[in-house]
Design an enzyme around this catalytic site. Structure first.
Site, PDB file in Angstrom:
ATOM      1  N   ASP A  50      15.960  10.562  84.794  1.00 26.89           N
ATOM      2  CA  ASP A  50      16.352   9.705  85.921  1.00 26.89           C
ATOM      3  C   ASP A  50      15.533  10.050  87.164  1.00 26.89           C
ATOM      4  O   ASP A  50      15.145  11.205  87.360  1.00 26.89           O
ATOM      5  CB  ASP A  50      17.860   9.907  86.188  1.00 26.89           C
ATOM      6  N   ASN A  57      19.908  -1.574  81.020  1.00 23.65           N
ATOM      7  CA  ASN A  57      18.602  -1.709  81.690  1.00 23.65           C
ATOM      8  C   ASN A  57      18.003  -3.123  81.587  1.00 23.65           C
ATOM      9  O   ASN A  57      17.121  -3.476  82.363  1.00 23.65           O
ATOM     10  CB  ASN A  57      17.590  -0.693  81.145  1.00 23.65           C
TER      11      ASN A  57
HETATM   12  C1  FPP Z   1      15.229   6.152  84.974  1.00 28.84           C
HETATM   13  O1  FPP Z   1      14.685   6.178  86.264  1.00 28.84           O
HETATM   14  C2  FPP Z   1      14.196   5.965  83.953  1.00 28.84           C
HETATM   15  C3  FPP Z   1      14.152   4.952  83.036  1.00 28.84           C
HETATM   16  C4  FPP Z   1      15.192   3.920  82.917  1.00 28.84           C
HETATM   17  C5  FPP Z   1      13.036   4.813  82.074  1.00 28.84           C
HETATM   18  C6  FPP Z   1      12.482   6.070  81.490  1.00 28.84           C
HETATM   19  C7  FPP Z   1      11.158   5.786  80.890  1.00 28.84           C
HETATM   20  C8  FPP Z   1      10.084   6.599  80.907  1.00 28.84           C
HETATM   21  C9  FPP Z   1      10.083   7.950  81.479  1.00 28.84           C
HETATM   22  C10 FPP Z   1       8.781   6.139  80.376  1.00 28.84           C
HETATM   23  C11 FPP Z   1       8.683   5.844  78.926  1.00 28.84           C
HETATM   24  C12 FPP Z   1       9.084   6.948  78.051  1.00 28.84           C
HETATM   25  C13 FPP Z   1       8.628   7.205  76.820  1.00 28.84           C
HETATM   26  C14 FPP Z   1       9.491   8.002  75.940  1.00 28.84           C
HETATM   27  C15 FPP Z   1       7.323   6.784  76.285  1.00 28.84           C
HETATM   28  P1  FPP Z   1      15.169   5.080  87.290  1.00 28.84           P
HETATM   29  O2  FPP Z   1      14.244   3.923  87.211  1.00 28.84           O
HETATM   30  O3  FPP Z   1      16.599   4.751  87.041  1.00 28.84           O
HETATM   31  O4  FPP Z   1      15.008   5.824  88.662  1.00 28.84           O
HETATM   32  P2  FPP Z   1      15.886   5.616  89.988  1.00 28.84           P
HETATM   33  O5  FPP Z   1      17.283   6.034  89.649  1.00 28.84           O
HETATM   34  O6  FPP Z   1      15.231   6.526  90.966  1.00 28.84           O
HETATM   35  O7  FPP Z   1      15.789   4.169  90.367  1.00 28.84           O
END
Ligand code: FPP
Length: 249
Positions: free
Chosen positions: A21, A69
């Site tokens: 996150d 998501n």
């Molecule tokens: C949460 O941060 C992250 C995600 C929903 C996506 C995670 C994906 C990756 C790290 C890239 C792809 C991974 C692989 C395994 C190839 P957020 O967007 O919720 O952050 P925020 O809370 O700060 O808005």
């Protein structure tokens, strides 16, 4: 002394699950787009995978995309799907060389065709590997996983294939995406949020939680070692009292 040296490598968690996150907030801080943050988050994935190899962790489950998501802006959803496709396609040979076995939990059928196809090809390519099991939670919802398990068991009961009194914990476990995967001993969530967000609800019944303020794109092997070291300082009692644990040891 580095944290890695302080870790008891014979007693590391067999399975670590991570809620990655903070990509969006990290990107905002740099004046960049949220997608840029997700892209940098891939480097953190490489890091934890290396860290898992170094600490004898056998299963690493990463929450890459939840069913919730899909409600994000269309461009972000499309960007995340493209990132998954390009990352898996670029990395699969290297992962294979490193003996990593790739699998997923979640409903792959709702993913874009190229993403599903890329994942299936990665399973095929790495299926005989015996090193770290890298499990990506994609279009995953723990509540939906349980709803599907209940439906399947109810169906078997209605068809007379299953006796209602024979239903036990194992009956449910067998219906989960994780039927072949041991429960995680440790769950890490980055970015200072203290929530489980519909992740592995059944499987975390006895899991230790580790929360860190580090945003996912900043997460490095050392942060993983810190989490493991912290985990090793805890006493896992599984509902027993300390004295009983000492006797068992
Ligand atoms: C949460 O941060 C992250 C995600 C929903 C996506 C995670 C994906 C990756 C790290 C890239 C792809 C991974 C692989 C395994 C190839 P957020 O967007 O919720 O952050 P925020 O809370 O700060 O808005």
């Amino acid at each position: 002394m580095s944290t890695l040296e302080k870790i008891d490598l014979k007693n590391t968690p067999n399975h670590i699950a991570i809620i990655m996150d903070g990509n969006g907030r990290w990107a905002e801080k740099q004046g960049e787009s949220r997608l840029f943050g997700h892209g940098i988050g891939v480097e953190s994935v490489r890091e934890v995978l290396k860290g898992a190899q170094e600490t004898n962790v056998k299963y690493l489950t990463l929450y890459a995309f939840s069913t919730e998501n899909w409600n994000r802006p269309k461009a972000e959803v499309e960007g995340l799907m493209n990132l998954l496709v390009t990352t898996i396609s670029n990395e699969v040979d290297e992962l294979n060389k490193n003996n990593v076995k790739i699998s997923t939990i979640g409903d792959l059928d709702r993913l874009p065709g190229d993403c599903k196809a890329e994942m299936i090809s990665a399973f095929e390519c790495t299926k005989t590997n015996t090193g770290v099991n890298l499990i990506l939670a994609l279009n995953y919802s723990a509540k939906l996983e349980l709803v599907n398990a209940v439906k399947s068991i109810a169906n078997d009961v209605v068809n007379g294939e299953y006796d209602i009194d024979a239903i036990d914990e194992q009956t449910i476990v067998q219906q989960l995406y994780t039927s072949e995967i041991p429960d995680p001993e440790l769950l890490i969530r980055t970015s200072g949020e203290h929530r489980v967000s519909n992740f592995l609800l059944w499987q975390i019944a006895y899991t230790e939680f580790y929360f860190t303020n580090v945003l996912w794109p900043d997460f490095r092997k050392e942060n993983l070692y810190d989490a493991i070291f912290d985990y090793q300082s805890r006493e896992r009692r599984f509902g027993l009292v300390s004295e009983q644990i000492e006797k068992k040891a």
